[in-house]
Design a protein around this motif. Sequence first.
Motif, PDB file in Angstrom:
ATOM      1  N   GLY A 218       4.009  57.968  22.646  1.00 48.44           N
ATOM      2  CA  GLY A 218       5.313  58.609  22.548  1.00 48.44           C
ATOM      3  C   GLY A 218       6.416  57.675  22.082  1.00 48.44           C
ATOM      4  N   LEU A 219       6.042  56.558  21.493  1.00 47.75           N
ATOM      5  CA  LEU A 219       7.016  55.606  20.969  1.00 47.75           C
ATOM      6  C   LEU A 219       7.895  56.285  19.921  1.00 47.75           C
ATOM      7  CD1 LEU A 219       7.933  52.580  20.783  1.00 47.75           C
ATOM      8  CD2 LEU A 219       6.261  52.362  18.927  1.00 47.75           C
ATOM      9  N   ARG A 220       9.191  56.071  20.019  1.00 48.47           N
ATOM     10  CA  ARG A 220      10.117  56.682  19.062  1.00 48.47           C
ATOM     11  C   ARG A 220      10.174  55.837  17.792  1.00 48.47           C
ATOM     12  NH1 ARG A 220      13.748  60.522  21.950  1.00 48.47           N
ATOM     13  NH2 ARG A 220      13.124  60.396  24.126  1.00 48.47           N
ATOM     14  N   VAL A 221       9.701  56.415  16.708  1.00 48.62           N
ATOM     15  CA  VAL A 221       9.686  55.733  15.406  1.00 48.62           C
ATOM     16  C   VAL A 221      10.601  56.495  14.465  1.00 48.62           C
ATOM     17  CG1 VAL A 221       8.275  54.928  13.484  1.00 48.62           C
ATOM     18  CG2 VAL A 221       7.317  54.978  15.801  1.00 48.62           C
ATOM     19  N   TYR A 222      11.441  55.761  13.776  1.00 49.37           N
ATOM     20  CA  TYR A 222      12.432  56.334  12.857  1.00 49.37           C
ATOM     21  C   TYR A 222      12.179  55.732  11.470  1.00 49.37           C
ATOM     22  CZ  TYR A 222      17.164  57.812  11.335  1.00 49.37           C
ATOM     23  OH  TYR A 222      18.235  58.391  10.700  1.00 49.37           O
ATOM     24  N   ASN A 223      11.791  56.520  10.499  1.00 49.55           N
ATOM     25  CA  ASN A 223      11.679  57.948  10.512  1.00 49.55           C
ATOM     26  C   ASN A 223      10.518  58.419  11.406  1.00 49.55           C
ATOM     27  OD1 ASN A 223      13.769  58.093   8.627  1.00 49.55           O
ATOM     28  ND2 ASN A 223      12.463  58.736   6.949  1.00 49.55           N
ATOM     29  N   PRO A 224      10.682  59.594  12.049  1.00 53.87           N
ATOM     30  CA  PRO A 224       9.578  60.168  12.813  1.00 53.87           C
ATOM     31  C   PRO A 224       8.329  60.308  11.952  1.00 53.87           C
ATOM     32  CG  PRO A 224      11.613  61.326  13.272  1.00 53.87           C
ATOM     33  CD  PRO A 224      11.911  60.396  12.139  1.00 53.87           C
ATOM     34  N   LEU A 225       7.174  60.211  12.595  1.00 51.72           N
ATOM     35  CA  LEU A 225       5.906  60.111  11.873  1.00 51.72           C
ATOM     36  C   LEU A 225       5.326  61.447  11.450  1.00 51.72           C
ATOM     37  CD1 LEU A 225       4.353  57.304  14.087  1.00 51.72           C
ATOM     38  CD2 LEU A 225       5.341  57.064  11.792  1.00 51.72           C
TER      39      LEU A 225
ATOM     40  N   VAL B 255      11.822  51.758  10.894  1.00 50.22           N
ATOM     41  CA  VAL B 255      11.022  51.221   9.790  1.00 50.22           C
ATOM     42  C   VAL B 255      11.881  51.194   8.532  1.00 50.22           C
ATOM     43  CG1 VAL B 255       8.942  51.510   8.399  1.00 50.22           C
ATOM     44  CG2 VAL B 255       8.918  52.144  10.815  1.00 50.22           C
ATOM     45  N   ARG B 256      12.114  50.003   8.015  1.00 46.01           N
ATOM     46  CA  ARG B 256      12.949  49.875   6.826  1.00 46.01           C
ATOM     47  C   ARG B 256      12.147  49.282   5.665  1.00 46.01           C
ATOM     48  NH1 ARG B 256      14.846  52.694   5.097  1.00 46.01           N
ATOM     49  NH2 ARG B 256      15.816  51.334   3.586  1.00 46.01           N
ATOM     50  N   ASN B 257      12.678  48.283   5.005  1.00 47.25           N
ATOM     51  CA  ASN B 257      12.058  47.782   3.779  1.00 47.25           C
ATOM     52  C   ASN B 257      10.851  46.900   4.079  1.00 47.25           C
ATOM     53  OD1 ASN B 257      13.906  49.043   1.994  1.00 47.25           O
ATOM     54  ND2 ASN B 257      15.415  47.455   2.444  1.00 47.25           N
ATOM     55  N   SER B 258       9.786  47.528   4.515  1.00 47.31           N
ATOM     56  CA  SER B 258       8.586  46.801   4.926  1.00 47.31           C
ATOM     57  C   SER B 258       7.525  46.746   3.837  1.00 47.31           C
ATOM     58  CB  SER B 258       8.004  47.451   6.190  1.00 47.31           C
ATOM     59  OG  SER B 258       7.807  48.843   5.994  1.00 47.31           O
ATOM     60  N   GLY B 259       7.848  47.232   2.627  1.00 49.54           N
ATOM     61  CA  GLY B 259       6.874  47.229   1.539  1.00 49.54           C
ATOM     62  C   GLY B 259       5.868  48.354   1.686  1.00 49.54           C
ATOM     63  N   PRO B 260       5.052  48.584   0.654  1.00 56.76           N
ATOM     64  CA  PRO B 260       4.052  49.648   0.724  1.00 56.76           C
ATOM     65  C   PRO B 260       3.058  49.431   1.865  1.00 56.76           C
ATOM     66  CG  PRO B 260       4.328  48.899  -1.538  1.00 56.76           C
ATOM     67  CD  PRO B 260       5.075  47.933  -0.669  1.00 56.76           C
ATOM     68  N   VAL B 261       2.751  50.476   2.591  1.00 54.33           N
ATOM     69  CA  VAL B 261       1.787  50.405   3.693  1.00 54.33           C
ATOM     70  C   VAL B 261       0.426  49.912   3.206  1.00 54.33           C
ATOM     71  CG1 VAL B 261       0.522  51.841   5.337  1.00 54.33           C
ATOM     72  CG2 VAL B 261       2.978  52.123   5.089  1.00 54.33           C
ATOM     73  N   LEU B 262       0.131  50.141   1.921  1.00 51.48           N
ATOM     74  CA  LEU B 262      -1.150  49.713   1.360  1.00 51.48           C
ATOM     75  C   LEU B 262      -1.429  48.234   1.611  1.00 51.48           C
ATOM     76  CD1 LEU B 262      -1.050  51.472  -2.140  1.00 51.48           C
ATOM     77  CD2 LEU B 262      -2.484  52.083  -0.200  1.00 51.48           C
ATOM     78  N   HIS B 263      -0.372  47.431   1.676  1.00 50.68           N
ATOM     79  CA  HIS B 263      -0.551  45.987   1.831  1.00 50.68           C
ATOM     80  C   HIS B 263      -0.890  45.585   3.259  1.00 50.68           C
ATOM     81  CE1 HIS B 263       0.607  45.655  -2.229  1.00 50.68           C
ATOM     82  NE2 HIS B 263       1.918  45.739  -2.057  1.00 50.68           N
ATOM     83  N   HIS B 264      -0.741  46.492   4.196  1.00 52.43           N
ATOM     84  CA  HIS B 264      -1.110  46.217   5.593  1.00 52.43           C
ATOM     85  C   HIS B 264      -1.596  47.517   6.231  1.00 52.43           C
ATOM     86  CE1 HIS B 264       3.352  46.641   5.224  1.00 52.43           C
ATOM     87  NE2 HIS B 264       3.129  47.627   6.065  1.00 52.43           N
ATOM     88  N   GLN B 265      -2.509  48.206   5.537  1.00 51.71           N
ATOM     89  CA  GLN B 265      -2.936  49.545   5.940  1.00 51.71           C
ATOM     90  C   GLN B 265      -3.541  49.569   7.340  1.00 51.71           C
ATOM     91  OE1 GLN B 265      -2.647  52.444   3.657  1.00 51.71           O
ATOM     92  NE2 GLN B 265      -2.687  53.327   5.704  1.00 51.71           N
ATOM     93  N   GLU B 266      -4.407  48.612   7.644  1.00 51.16           N
ATOM     94  CA  GLU B 266      -5.074  48.620   8.948  1.00 51.16           C
ATOM     95  C   GLU B 266      -4.062  48.454  10.076  1.00 51.16           C
ATOM     96  OE1 GLU B 266      -8.573  46.166  11.366  1.00 51.16           O
ATOM     97  OE2 GLU B 266      -8.365  45.951   9.189  1.00 51.16           O
ATOM     98  N   ALA B 267      -3.122  47.517   9.892  1.00 50.11           N
ATOM     99  CA  ALA B 267      -2.110  47.292  10.928  1.00 50.11           C
ATOM    100  C   ALA B 267      -1.193  48.501  11.063  1.00 50.11           C
ATOM    101  CB  ALA B 267      -1.290  46.047  10.587  1.00 50.11           C
ATOM    102  N   TRP B 268      -0.849  49.136   9.932  1.00 47.82           N
ATOM    103  CA  TRP B 268       0.010  50.314   9.997  1.00 47.82           C
ATOM    104  C   TRP B 268      -0.699  51.465  10.701  1.00 47.82           C
ATOM    105  CZ3 TRP B 268       4.682  52.091  10.060  1.00 47.82           C
ATOM    106  CH2 TRP B 268       4.904  53.463   9.919  1.00 47.82           C
ATOM    107  N   ASP B 269      -1.968  51.684  10.368  1.00 44.79           N
ATOM    108  CA  ASP B 269      -2.724  52.769  11.002  1.00 44.79           C
ATOM    109  C   ASP B 269      -2.804  52.553  12.515  1.00 44.79           C
ATOM    110  OD1 ASP B 269      -3.116  53.942   8.544  1.00 44.79           O
ATOM    111  OD2 ASP B 269      -5.160  53.208   8.295  1.00 44.79           O
ATOM    112  N   ALA B 270      -2.992  51.293  12.928  1.00 41.86           N
ATOM    113  CA  ALA B 270      -3.073  50.996  14.359  1.00 41.86           C
ATOM    114  C   ALA B 270      -1.716  51.222  15.031  1.00 41.86           C
ATOM    115  CB  ALA B 270      -3.533  49.558  14.561  1.00 41.86           C
TER     116      ALA B 270
END
Length: 277
Positions: free
Chosen positions: A85-92, A61-76
């Motif tokens: 168990g998907l590897r997300v960097y930075n870890p969640l 996850v890099r320069n994707s802008g504030p999560v506020l602008h896509h909160q529902e999609a980010w939460d999902a």
Amino acid sequence: MPQPARPRLLLVTDLSYPARGRRYGDEDTWLAARLREEFDLALCHPLDARALAGSFDAVLVRNSGPVLHHQEAWDAFRAHALATGLRVYNPLNGKGDMAGKGYLLDLTAAGYPVIPTVDRAEELHRLPEAPSYAVKPVAGADSIGLEFLPREEVAARLDGGVLAQPRVDFRYEVSFFYVDREFRYALYAPDPGRRWELAPYEATPADLAFAGRFVEWNGLTHGVTRVDACRTRAGELLLVELEDLNPYLSLDLLGEEEREGFVAALKRSLRAFIAQE
């Protein structure tokens, strides 16, 4: 003899996000080109991350802008990553801005060198007297929802979803950048009125002891962290923000040695992150 498969990396970014004083798209385009040297890499918008992530070994996850602008999609996406168990960097599991700004309350209560922060009217007396106070949402980012109010107006705004801090008269803001828990470089804004105009900063041992406390507190074994602080008129450093989700890196302001050192450290970190059991 067949070559070993290269790790597959999905870089989540919004190349068109209009960040003030920062060129998100340029930074991620350049970084993607460097990461392709060692990874099979694709870019996608944060709205597409959940649908595409399953085909990759890790998601950066890099320069994707504030999560506020896509909160529902980010939460999902976040729920999907944690469930599969998907590897997300930075870890969640970061405790900084990726979890909202409530950590400022925790750090205040624990006595860390942070701008004093409260979220309840009955706690307003804990804040030092100041000409005005910063009031911002716990879920805020990029100064969205930030207001400066006189003390008598602050109490009515504190409902548990809003934070209040004294407005600090500071000499400058400075950011310390880490890969994993290793310091890489620092930048500062010499003019408080032009906070996006950054210059290289020579960090002292005392500065690094300050910033390192927050990196250790956050507990991420892998990841890119930016520790944002301000230097008060008295010379003290105070934490402003602990950015552990998608910190902008200002790579274009670095000299070649620092930039190459950062890229090498990020590649090492990503390889270790993907390979871990």
